[in-house]
Design an enzyme around this catalytic site. Structure first.
Site, PDB file in Angstrom:
ATOM      1  N   ARG A 237       0.858  -1.085   0.026  1.00 41.48           N
ATOM      2  CA  ARG A 237       0.190  -0.023  -0.034  1.00 41.48           C
ATOM      3  C   ARG A 237       0.829   1.360  -0.021  1.00 41.48           C
ATOM      4  O   ARG A 237       1.973   1.352   0.721  1.00 41.48           O
ATOM      5  CB  ARG A 237      -1.015   0.195   1.488  1.00 41.48           C
ATOM      6  N   GLU A 266      -2.187   7.806  -4.314  1.00 45.43           N
ATOM      7  CA  GLU A 266      -2.462   7.094  -5.442  1.00 45.43           C
ATOM      8  C   GLU A 266      -3.798   7.659  -6.119  1.00 45.43           C
ATOM      9  O   GLU A 266      -4.794   7.503  -5.274  1.00 45.43           O
ATOM     10  CB  GLU A 266      -2.513   5.696  -5.010  1.00 45.43           C
ATOM     11  N   HIS A 285      -0.547   0.102  -9.790  1.00 41.65           N
ATOM     12  CA  HIS A 285      -1.211  -0.870  -9.108  1.00 41.65           C
ATOM     13  C   HIS A 285      -1.878  -1.943  -9.944  1.00 41.65           C
ATOM     14  O   HIS A 285      -2.875  -2.019  -9.844  1.00 41.65           O
ATOM     15  CB  HIS A 285      -2.168   0.016  -8.107  1.00 41.65           C
TER      16      HIS A 285
END
Ligand code: DGY
Length: 325
Positions: A237, A266, A285
């Site tokens: 993460r 993000e 991602h």
């Protein structure tokens, strides 16, 4: 019982849901505003959720009828598990099926950064073949026999450690909440305190489940203690690291480079200074984005919600405590 599905799943999951007569609510578009999303959630008894929508206390107050959430992810840091458990809301996730794909991504990033691959690919795209075959130009570093430090040696960390061991005969050190005896036995992995992990690792790769008390754990004070040839990899993460500090660390050559599949923020801003550095590789991602992993995730997400509709325990339940409260 009605189940809100915010994005279509791979066919294997859709078929499983249809075969089990799950009554779905599906919006006619993919991108929903928060209010639109909340409106759909309020029509449902359970949810299959794709993406990072936040399930916090406010959400649970707005949707008191929700009894189950099946996540299309292994990570559940976007869910307030304590609040859900207090309301006896079952939370399901998709473990195992994406461990290989996500650890492959970490392995890919590690090699790309070590050999400056994405930077050089970008040069080729721009027609810049300057210094080709110059003995001192474009030098990367080899990974054979180096030490990989794994923060969080669970399922994904284990798969990554295996690749490092068998491909490059790397030494494995790790820091985890508990000891991983299988990895110690099979791979010779050595449990070390956090302070030693960051000082001894040539590659430091993050594979832990993110919780709020780990916010920007990897920051300037940590990067300063790492080896100057070290590579920081994060496929877990983005919240785990501070991106400004990462830029400074690489730019000032405190560390060799950075490979990220998750960013903070993000999405990463296209103006991020990290993107100009030769020993950086950033992916959007895509850790679990393989046909195999996404099919597996679709199957598990469907199985979780089918179990809920039948009144059974989800096979991949995160908050087992709902049964002991
Ligand atoms: C996961 O499954 O947690 C991946 O990061 C996708 O969100």
């Amino acid at each position: 019982m009605k189940i809100f599905l915010n994005r279509r799943l791979p066919e294997i999951g859709m078929k499983l849901l249809a075969d089990n007569n799950i009554q779905l609510i599906q919006p006619d578009k993919n991108e929903l505003s928060y209010q639109e999303w909340l409106y759909y959630c309020q029509q449902a008894d359970g949810i299959i959720n794709v993406g990072k929508n936040k399930f916090d206390r406010y959400f649970f107050e707005q949707c008191p009828q929700i009894k189950a959430i099946s996540l299309f992810s292994v990570g559940y840091n976007h869910v307030d598990i304590q609040a859900a458990t207090a309301r006896k809301i079952a939370i399901g996730n998709t473990p195992n099926v994406l461990s290989k794909a996500t650890s492959d991504t970490a392995f890919l990033l590690m090699q790309s950064v070590a050999r400056r691959a994405s930077f050089n690919y970008d040069r080729v795209r721009k027609g810049n073949w300057e210094l080709i075959l110059d003995p001192m130009a474009n030098l990367g570093q080899e990974l054979y026999g180096k030490t990989v430090g794994i923060y969080g040696l669970g399922r994904i960390g284990y798969e990554f450690a295996k690749k490092c061991k068998y491909a490059f005969d790397m030494n494995i050190i790790y820091h985890n909440r508990s000891r991983n005896e299988a990895a110690e036995k099979e791979l010779g992995a050595i449990f070390v305190p956090f302070e030693q992990l960051i000082k001894d690792a040539d590659i430091l790769s993050v594979h832990a489940n993110y919780t709020n008390n780990q916010k920007e754990l990897f920051n300037a004070s940590i990067f300063k203690q790492m080896k100057s040839n070290s590579i920081f990899i994060n496929t877990a993460r983005g919240e785990f690291h501070n991106e400004e500090d990462l830029y400074t660390a690489v730019n000032e050559q405190l560390i060799w480079g950075v490979g990220l599949d998750v960013t903070n923020p993000e999405p990463m801003l296209p103006t991020s200074k990290l993107l100009n550095l030769p020993t950086v590789c950033v992916l959007p991602h895509i850790g679990s984005a393989t046909i195999e992993a996404r099919n597996g995730m679709a199957q598990l997400a469907a199985e979780n919600i089918i179990a809920f509709v039948r009144g059974d325990k989800m096979p991949y339940l995160v908050n087992n405590d709902i049964y002991t409260l």
